[in-house]
Design an enzyme around this catalytic site. Structure first.
Site, mmCIF file in Angstrom:
data_model
loop_
_atom_site.group_PDB
_atom_site.id
_atom_site.type_symbol
_atom_site.label_atom_id
_atom_site.label_comp_id
_atom_site.label_asym_id
_atom_site.label_seq_id
_atom_site.Cartn_x
_atom_site.Cartn_y
_atom_site.Cartn_z
ATOM 1 N N GLU A 208 0.898 -1.177 -0.116
ATOM 2 C CA GLU A 208 0.119 -0.247 0.219
ATOM 3 C C GLU A 208 1.237 1.050 0.200
ATOM 4 O O GLU A 208 0.426 2.700 0.084
ATOM 5 C CB GLU A 208 -0.734 0.263 1.262
ATOM 6 C CG GLU A 208 -2.089 -1.305 1.410
ATOM 7 C CD GLU A 208 -3.118 -1.053 2.487
ATOM 8 O OE1 GLU A 208 -3.521 0.215 2.528
ATOM 9 O OE2 GLU A 208 -4.487 -2.143 2.088
ATOM 10 N N LYS A 339 -15.539 -1.583 2.490
ATOM 11 C CA LYS A 339 -15.006 -2.099 1.723
ATOM 12 C C LYS A 339 -15.991 -2.314 0.933
ATOM 13 O O LYS A 339 -16.473 -3.643 0.541
ATOM 14 C CB LYS A 339 -13.725 -3.188 2.185
ATOM 15 C CG LYS A 339 -12.809 -3.180 2.186
ATOM 16 C CD LYS A 339 -11.458 -3.839 2.893
ATOM 17 C CE LYS A 339 -10.747 -3.260 3.628
ATOM 18 N NZ LYS A 339 -9.916 -4.989 3.823
HETATM 19 P P1 PGA Z 1 -6.404 -5.905 2.529
HETATM 20 O O1 PGA Z 1 -5.678 -5.188 3.361
HETATM 21 O O2 PGA Z 1 -7.221 -5.610 1.477
HETATM 22 O O3 PGA Z 1 -5.140 -6.725 1.983
HETATM 23 O O4 PGA Z 1 -7.165 -6.606 3.027
HETATM 24 C C1 PGA Z 1 -6.618 -4.046 3.895
HETATM 25 C C2 PGA Z 1 -7.167 -4.236 4.972
HETATM 26 O O5 PGA Z 1 -6.597 -4.656 5.780
HETATM 27 O O6 PGA Z 1 -7.479 -2.686 5.549
HETATM 28 ZN ZN ZN Z 2 -8.332 -4.390 8.342
#
Ligand code: PGA
Ligand code: ZN
Length: 446
Positions: A208, A339
């Site tokens: 990220e 998400k």
């Molecule tokens: P991921 O990480 O997209 O790998 O799930 C983001 C998070 O855990 O917030």
């Molecule tokens: Zn997370």
């Protein structure tokens, strides 16, 4: 271009995400000429209750190909939504869900369905000639979110260089989004200097955009980020605070959680006590996934014990309405991570945001560790007034695409721009910490 917003065609293709893995790209075209294109993200530390993406298996792309999901857009989802009014997002999403027929969208693939859902929402905004955030806001005033910015990563995002997954900067004292981003970028640079002074891994970038130095544990990461805030000329907590994503589901193993000195296994109570200890020593205001996705009782105890922190559920809720309702009833968290690809559709994601708001939970909209160059997440944050956003660090184009879109919206709104500021977290923190209750900084800082 006319304002006929009925869907004319849907095209899908296999694209790549920021980790170089295949993902679904989709374009929706409307009869009046409106168009929307979306490429969906994918997680690494995925929870088991997320909507299920469809992968091909076999040898192409190490089994991660999405040709079947792409084909499903062409043969099933596209034909089912053709002719529908793109401006009626809920109807488009309902039909897509019905065509799939499974609860987790695993038959046609949540990646295929979300791609169509998103491209449809973007096409509707284009067709109606409205900025996406305005259309999503449905009359509510736009709100620029408080960012959570990735500084140091471990776990599944950085080859397990540290046990917890992410340590992030929250520029609480900033008076605008632009100032918040500048402060976060300053802390990111200072952290790189501190890491470079010790070893050579500062040039290596985690999934990220954070740093991924090998560290013995979270405390070392928290020390680096706190020192980076000070080195930036900013005051820890009052100006810039820290958020931690423990991503504890990833730490669950036989007998408990693998947290702390390498190899140590501890139970939920010890995990909670460890986090409480970090919060006493460091300027932490938010902790995400302190415990595993099935540890419901532990979450309720954690929320009681960590009353000075925003306890934030990611894998626990998986952007799923029924899991969120269970968590609200159990008093399991103060905030929900949102998400879109955990849910599978735009309207399903919106329902989670609305439910959380009604129950008094904060909402943090979030990108995935495998993300794309798309910027729609920024518009969702502003239009839905989520109050907080997490998209990674201040570098890597799939991250800056979202920050840059937020900066553009802030510029576009000019004097009318409203920034969520520290209030986005303050309302949730039930035992206010000294630094949090200080007055707002003047806007000239930075
Ligand atoms: P991921 O990480 O997209 O790998 O799930 C983001 C998070 O855990 O917030
Ligand atoms: Zn997370």
């Amino acid at each position: 271009m006319s304002t006929d917003t009925r869907i004319e065609s849907v095209l899908a293709w296999e694209a790549l995400d920021s980790r170089g893995n295949p993902t679904v790209g989709t374009e929706v075209r409307l009869r009046g000429g409106g168009r929307g294109t979306a490429i969906v993200p994918a997680g690494a530390s995925t929870g088991s209750h997320e909507a299920r993406e469809l992968r091909d298996g076999g040898t192409r792309h190490g089994g991660r190909g999405v040709r079947r999901a792409v084909a499903n857009v062409g043969t099933e989802i596209g034909p089912a939504v053709r002719g529908l009014d793109a401006a009626d997002q809920a109807a488009v999403d309902r039909i897509a869900r019905e065509v799939d027929g499974t609860a987790d969208l695993g038959r046609l693939g949540a990646n295929a369905i979300l791609a169509v859902s998103l491209a449809n929402q973007l096409a509707a905004a284009d067709g109606l000639r409205e900025p996406l955030y305005r259309l999503l806001g449905d009359g509510a005033p736009p709100l620029l979110p408080m960012p959570m910015v990735n500084i140091v990563s471990g776990g599944a995002h950085a080859g397990w260089s540290m046990d917890v997954q992410d340590i992030l900067a929250v520029p609480l004292g900033a008076s605008s989004l632009a100032e918040a981003i500048e402060w976060a970028a300053r802390v990111r640079r200072a952290a790189a200097e501190l890491v470079a002074a010790r070893d050579l891994t500062a040039a290596l970038v985690a999934d990220e955009g954070g740093l991924g130095p090998p560290l013995p544990g979270a405390r070392a990461g928290l020390e680096i980020v706190t020192a980076a805030i000070e080195r930036s000329g900013l005051t820890p907590l009052a100006d810039v605070a820290i958020a931690v994503d423990v991503a504890a589901t990833q730490l669950v193993g036989p007998g408990g959680y693998r947290l702390g000195e390498r190899g140590t296994v501890i139970d939920s109570e010890r995990v909670i006590a460890t986090i409480a200890e970090w919060a006493r020593a460091f300027p932490i205001v938010s902790v995400e996934d302190p415990l595993g996705e099935e540890d419901w009782d532990g979450w309720t105890r954690a929320r009681d014990a960590l009353a000075g922190l925003q306890v934030l559920g990611d894998d626990l809720f998986a952007t799923d309405l029924s899991r969120l309702r269970r968590g609200i009833a159990a008093g399991a968290a103060d905030a929900v991570l949102v998400k879109p690809n955990q849910n599978g559709t735009v309207s399903g994601t919106k329902a989670v945001v609305e439910e959380a708001r009604q129950a008094g939970l904060a909402t943090v909209i979030s990108a995935r560790s495998g993300d794309t160059e798309d910027s729609w997440l920024a518009d969702f944050a502003v239009g839905w007034r989520t109050g907080q956003i997490k998209v990674g660090s201040t570098m890597r184009a799939e991250r800056t695409a979202k920050w840059n879109r937020l900066l553009q919206i802030e510029a576009e709104l000019g004097g009318a721009a409203e920034f969520a500021g520290r209030a986005a977290l303050e309302l949730r923190v039930r035992a206010p910490r000294a630094g949090l209750s200080r007055g707002p900084r003047s806007s000239s800082a930075g």
